[in-house]
Design an enzyme around this catalytic site. Structure first.
Site, PDB file in Angstrom:
ATOM      1  N   THR A  44       0.853  -1.191   0.000  1.00 34.95           N
ATOM      2  CA  THR A  44       0.000   0.000   0.000  1.00 34.95           C
ATOM      3  C   THR A  44       0.888   1.239   0.000  1.00 34.95           C
ATOM      4  O   THR A  44       1.625   1.471   0.954  1.00 34.95           O
ATOM      5  CB  THR A  44      -0.903  -0.013   1.235  1.00 34.95           C
ATOM      6  OG1 THR A  44      -1.684  -1.197   1.173  1.00 34.95           O
ATOM      7  CG2 THR A  44      -1.818   1.208   1.280  1.00 34.95           C
ATOM      8  N   PHE A  81      -6.618  -6.422  -1.277  1.00 36.14           N
ATOM      9  CA  PHE A  81      -7.771  -6.168  -0.400  1.00 36.14           C
ATOM     10  C   PHE A  81      -8.019  -7.346   0.539  1.00 36.14           C
ATOM     11  O   PHE A  81      -9.126  -7.533   1.033  1.00 36.14           O
ATOM     12  CB  PHE A  81      -9.015  -5.892  -1.265  1.00 36.14           C
ATOM     13  CG  PHE A  81      -8.839  -4.722  -2.206  1.00 36.14           C
ATOM     14  CD1 PHE A  81      -8.893  -3.417  -1.726  1.00 36.14           C
ATOM     15  CD2 PHE A  81      -8.581  -4.922  -3.547  1.00 36.14           C
ATOM     16  CE1 PHE A  81      -8.712  -2.335  -2.579  1.00 36.14           C
ATOM     17  CE2 PHE A  81      -8.393  -3.848  -4.416  1.00 36.14           C
ATOM     18  CZ  PHE A  81      -8.459  -2.555  -3.929  1.00 36.14           C
ATOM     19  N   ASN A 134      -9.909   1.560   2.196  1.00 37.10           N
ATOM     20  CA  ASN A 134      -9.677   1.374   3.632  1.00 37.10           C
ATOM     21  C   ASN A 134     -10.235   2.550   4.439  1.00 37.10           C
ATOM     22  O   ASN A 134     -10.809   2.362   5.515  1.00 37.10           O
ATOM     23  CB  ASN A 134      -8.181   1.194   3.922  1.00 37.10           C
ATOM     24  CG  ASN A 134      -7.757  -0.266   3.778  1.00 37.10           C
ATOM     25  OD1 ASN A 134      -8.564  -1.122   3.428  1.00 37.10           O
ATOM     26  ND2 ASN A 134      -6.495  -0.547   4.041  1.00 37.10           N
ATOM     27  N   LEU A 155     -20.512  -2.366  10.134  1.00 33.24           N
ATOM     28  CA  LEU A 155     -21.362  -1.530  10.989  1.00 33.24           C
ATOM     29  C   LEU A 155     -21.432  -2.135  12.386  1.00 33.24           C
ATOM     30  O   LEU A 155     -22.429  -1.994  13.066  1.00 33.24           O
ATOM     31  CB  LEU A 155     -22.761  -1.403  10.381  1.00 33.24           C
ATOM     32  CG  LEU A 155     -22.870  -0.532   9.126  1.00 33.24           C
ATOM     33  CD1 LEU A 155     -24.304  -0.506   8.604  1.00 33.24           C
ATOM     34  CD2 LEU A 155     -22.405   0.908   9.398  1.00 33.24           C
ATOM     35  N   ALA A 159     -20.458  -1.910  16.016  1.00 33.91           N
ATOM     36  CA  ALA A 159     -19.900  -0.923  16.953  1.00 33.91           C
ATOM     37  C   ALA A 159     -19.007  -1.637  17.967  1.00 33.91           C
ATOM     38  O   ALA A 159     -19.148  -2.829  18.207  1.00 33.91           O
ATOM     39  CB  ALA A 159     -21.040  -0.215  17.673  1.00 33.91           C
ATOM     40  N   CYS A 191      -3.286  -2.397   9.094  1.00 35.88           N
ATOM     41  CA  CYS A 191      -3.647  -1.667   7.867  1.00 35.88           C
ATOM     42  C   CYS A 191      -4.432  -0.382   8.125  1.00 35.88           C
ATOM     43  O   CYS A 191      -3.969   0.711   7.805  1.00 35.88           O
ATOM     44  CB  CYS A 191      -4.448  -2.575   6.958  1.00 35.88           C
ATOM     45  SG  CYS A 191      -3.585  -4.090   6.597  1.00 35.88           S
ATOM     46  N   LYS A 220      -8.434  -8.464  15.985  1.00 37.57           N
ATOM     47  CA  LYS A 220      -9.762  -8.995  15.635  1.00 37.57           C
ATOM     48  C   LYS A 220      -9.677 -10.497  15.795  1.00 37.57           C
ATOM     49  O   LYS A 220      -8.589 -11.041  16.065  1.00 37.57           O
ATOM     50  CB  LYS A 220     -10.167  -8.600  14.214  1.00 37.57           C
ATOM     51  CG  LYS A 220      -9.284  -9.196  13.132  1.00 37.57           C
ATOM     52  CD  LYS A 220      -9.833  -8.894  11.755  1.00 37.57           C
ATOM     53  CE  LYS A 220      -9.054  -9.641  10.688  1.00 37.57           C
ATOM     54  NZ  LYS A 220      -9.559  -9.416   9.344  1.00 37.57           N
TER      55      LYS A 220
HETATM   56  C1  UGA Z   1      -8.376  -4.536   6.138  1.00 39.51           C
HETATM   57  C2  UGA Z   1      -9.344  -4.501   4.949  1.00 39.51           C
HETATM   58  O1  UGA Z   1     -10.605  -5.028   5.335  1.00 39.51           O
HETATM   59  C3  UGA Z   1      -8.796  -5.298   3.765  1.00 39.51           C
HETATM   60  O2  UGA Z   1      -9.646  -5.180   2.651  1.00 39.51           O
HETATM   61  C4  UGA Z   1      -7.417  -4.752   3.410  1.00 39.51           C
HETATM   62  O3  UGA Z   1      -6.811  -5.501   2.372  1.00 39.51           O
HETATM   63  C5  UGA Z   1      -6.527  -4.803   4.622  1.00 39.51           C
HETATM   64  O4  UGA Z   1      -7.116  -4.049   5.707  1.00 39.51           O
HETATM   65  C6  UGA Z   1      -5.207  -4.189   4.217  1.00 39.51           C
HETATM   66  O5  UGA Z   1      -5.180  -3.002   3.879  1.00 39.51           O
HETATM   67  O6  UGA Z   1      -4.207  -4.923   4.140  1.00 39.51           O
HETATM   68  P1  UGA Z   1      -7.803  -6.322   8.068  1.00 39.51           P
HETATM   69  O7  UGA Z   1      -6.833  -5.327   8.607  1.00 39.51           O
HETATM   70  O8  UGA Z   1      -7.383  -7.734   7.955  1.00 39.51           O
HETATM   71  O9  UGA Z   1      -8.285  -5.885   6.576  1.00 39.51           O
HETATM   72  O10 UGA Z   1      -9.058  -6.280   9.033  1.00 39.51           O
HETATM   73  P2  UGA Z   1     -10.629  -5.982   8.940  1.00 39.51           P
HETATM   74  O11 UGA Z   1     -11.371  -7.234   8.934  1.00 39.51           O
HETATM   75  O12 UGA Z   1     -10.929  -5.022   7.871  1.00 39.51           O
HETATM   76  O13 UGA Z   1     -10.845  -5.280  10.377  1.00 39.51           O
HETATM   77  C7  UGA Z   1     -10.123  -4.103  10.723  1.00 39.51           C
HETATM   78  C8  UGA Z   1     -10.493  -3.643  12.112  1.00 39.51           C
HETATM   79  O14 UGA Z   1     -11.813  -3.098  12.130  1.00 39.51           O
HETATM   80  C9  UGA Z   1     -10.482  -4.746  13.177  1.00 39.51           C
HETATM   81  O15 UGA Z   1      -9.902  -4.236  14.353  1.00 39.51           O
HETATM   82  C10 UGA Z   1     -11.959  -5.048  13.400  1.00 39.51           C
HETATM   83  O16 UGA Z   1     -12.227  -5.551  14.680  1.00 39.51           O
HETATM   84  C11 UGA Z   1     -12.565  -3.667  13.189  1.00 39.51           C
HETATM   85  N1  UGA Z   1     -13.988  -3.691  12.778  1.00 39.51           N
HETATM   86  C12 UGA Z   1     -14.349  -4.259  11.590  1.00 39.51           C
HETATM   87  C13 UGA Z   1     -14.951  -3.101  13.585  1.00 39.51           C
HETATM   88  O17 UGA Z   1     -14.634  -2.557  14.659  1.00 39.51           O
HETATM   89  N2  UGA Z   1     -16.259  -3.093  13.172  1.00 39.51           N
HETATM   90  C14 UGA Z   1     -16.643  -3.657  12.008  1.00 39.51           C
HETATM   91  O18 UGA Z   1     -17.856  -3.607  11.700  1.00 39.51           O
HETATM   92  C15 UGA Z   1     -15.676  -4.257  11.195  1.00 39.51           C
END
Ligand code: UGA
Length: 451
Positions: A121, A150, A206, A248, A250, A258, A318
């Site tokens: 990125t 992604f 992102n 969505l 919370a 990332c 996560k």
């Molecule tokens: C994220 C993006 O979803 C990917 O598409 C992208 O490729 C990646 O970053 C990257 O740039 O390399 P990732 O970091 O694996 O992926 O994690 P996510 O599943 O997106 O979650 C990110 C954070 O948001 C976590 O801490 C999760 O707990 C939090 N989250 C997610 C929430 O608090 N609420 C939600 O509804 C969804």
């Protein structure tokens, strides 16, 4: 096709292994000799579902090789993916030193025409800069294209084979044809753009997802004040196809390797280009504040954190990952210690080893969640691991000195927790958080009427 992938972090290793599985001949390169040694033996250095089996399968088929020397790896490469890290520097800007180091080395060791693909990125303009750097020492043809990734940690292998889209930022028809051939076997829309647009699509995606999270977190904070339930609100909003129901949830805010870094970088990119990205600044501020709000809830319910013994359930950023980088749990552990918590304990099904490297030494690590809660004055649920839902909560309740539970991920059923006798609070689902007053929660049940 003969492909080289430089960097065996999450992105590089998943990309390289999956490209090999599509039938390409892939050589993954990393300067970390120990890691390469592990990988040659078929051991994955990261916890990612399905990855290790795929590495072993493709080593066995002869499609996947691991090298420490870039020069030897690129000798017959047609395409070279750069997938090295781009961490934040002190100002929040993406630190491109690893990308540029690869570009410099490529300039020195290339002796035939290739396509170089930026997977890391990177800010808009980086592909052009990588091209210039290579051209300083290599006079052959070398187009640098942008192919942002992604993948999500925890589901990265599945995401590779079933993506929503593949973005290809190219300058020539020839490069477009080659890149379409690389991903020919992957069924999804292939979006061909300029290099600059592709670089921007990654940051914008992102940033938008992070904005959704901060938005719903603010709605949750208002829900608490007006007596609404954020889960019902998110469900009702998400049925509108223009909004969508994803991202969505919370909670205590986003973390990981990332979102925080990319959101800071985009904010920086806007700033140095003379644009004040107000919305993004708000997204960052809200995200930081969610950690504080959750700690404040625990402080209230325990009647003050000073001197208390607190358990933190989950430390990964996560579920389904062992990654703790910029995890909300890490921030929360620091806040708890600052507030004078005497003994802080944590348990995580996968991330304890990584957590040990960055958590304050005062935090005690527990393999067994029940041993952790013994005699605790309160608990913070910080990661949404599915297995936490199925813990014996009655037993936990009886083992804690005071059954205070702040569910920072809205994982548990508030009514059930309350019935079990917990002083329970979560994010945007309760009407009151006072330990003395009666707990009133909205039950999270959505009944769909006839259409
Ligand atoms: C994220 C993006 O979803 C990917 O598409 C992208 O490729 C990646 O970053 C990257 O740039 O390399 P990732 O970091 O694996 O992926 O994690 P996510 O599943 O997106 O979650 C990110 C954070 O948001 C976590 O801490 C999760 O707990 C939090 N989250 C997610 C929430 O608090 N609420 C939600 O509804 C969804």
């Amino acid at each position: 096709m003969n492909i080289v992938v430089v960097g065996t972090g999450y992105v590089g290793l998943v990309t390289g292994t999956c490209l090999a599985d599509l039938g390409h001949r892939v050589t993954c390169v990393d300067i970390d000799a120990r890691k390469i040694d592990f990988l040659k033996r078929g051991t994955s250095p990261i916890y990612e579902e399905g990855l290790e089996a795929l590495i072993q399968k493709n080593i066995h088929l002869g499609n996947l090789l691991f090298f420490t020397s870039l020069t030897s790896a690129v000798s017959d490469a047609e395409i070279i993916f750069i997938a090295v890290g781009t961490p934040s520097d002190v100002s929040g800007k993406a630190d491109l030193q690893y990308v540029y180091a690869v570009a410099n080395e490529l300039g020195q060791c290339l002796d035939h025409n290739v396509i170089v693909v930026n997977k890391s990125t990177v800010p808009v303009g980086t592909a052009a800069e990588v091209g210039r750097m290579i051209a300083q020492n290599f006079s052959g043809a070398c187009e640098v294209v942008s192919c942002p990734e992604f993948l999500r940690e925890g589901t990265a292998v599945n995401d590779f084979f079933h993506p929503d889209r593949i973005v290809l930022g190219v300058r020539s028809r020839a490069a477009e044809d080659v890149m379409l051939k690389v991903f020919e076997a992957v069924q999804c829309p292939k979006v061909v753009t300029t290099v600059e647009s592709a670089e921007m699509i990654k940051y914008a995606s992102n940033a938008f997802l992070a904005t959704k999270i901060s938005f719903i977190n603010e709605i949750a904070n208002i829900c608490e004040r007006v007596g609404a339930n954020v889960e019902e609100v998110a469900y009702g909003m998400g049925l509108d196809s223009r909004i969508g129901n994803k991202f969505l949830r919370a909670g205590i805010g986003y973390g990981g390797s990332c979102f925080p870094k990319d959101i800071r970088a985009l904010n920086q990119i806007a700033g140095i280009n003379g644009y004040d990205f107000k919305l993004l600044k708000g997204v960052i501020e809200v995200n930081n504040n969610q950690r504080l709000l959750a700690v404040e809830k625990l402080n209230r319910l325990t009647g003050g954190l000073r001197g208390k013994t607190i358990a933190m359930l989950g430390v990964a950023f996560k579920s389904n990952t062992d990654d703790v980088r910029e995890s909300a749990a890490i921030d929360i552990s620091e806040l708890l210690l600052e507030r004078g918590v005497r003994y802080l304990r944590t348990h995580d099904p996968a991330a304890l080893m990584n957590a040990k490297k960055i958590l304050d030494k005062r935090v005690a690590l527990f393999e067994d969640p029940y041993a952790m809660v013994q005699g605790c004055d309160g608990m913070m649920l910080a990661t949404e691991w599915e297995q936490f839902r199925h813990l014996d909560w009655q037993k936990i309740r009886s083992m804690m000195r005071t059954p205070v539970l702040v569910d920072g991920r809205n994982l548990l059923d508030p009514v059930r927790m309350q019935r079990l006798g917990f002083l329970y609070d979560s994010i945007g689902r309760t009407l009151t958080a006072s330990p003395s007053s009666q707990f009133k929660t909205n039950r999270v049940v959505v009944r769909e009427g006839n259409k």
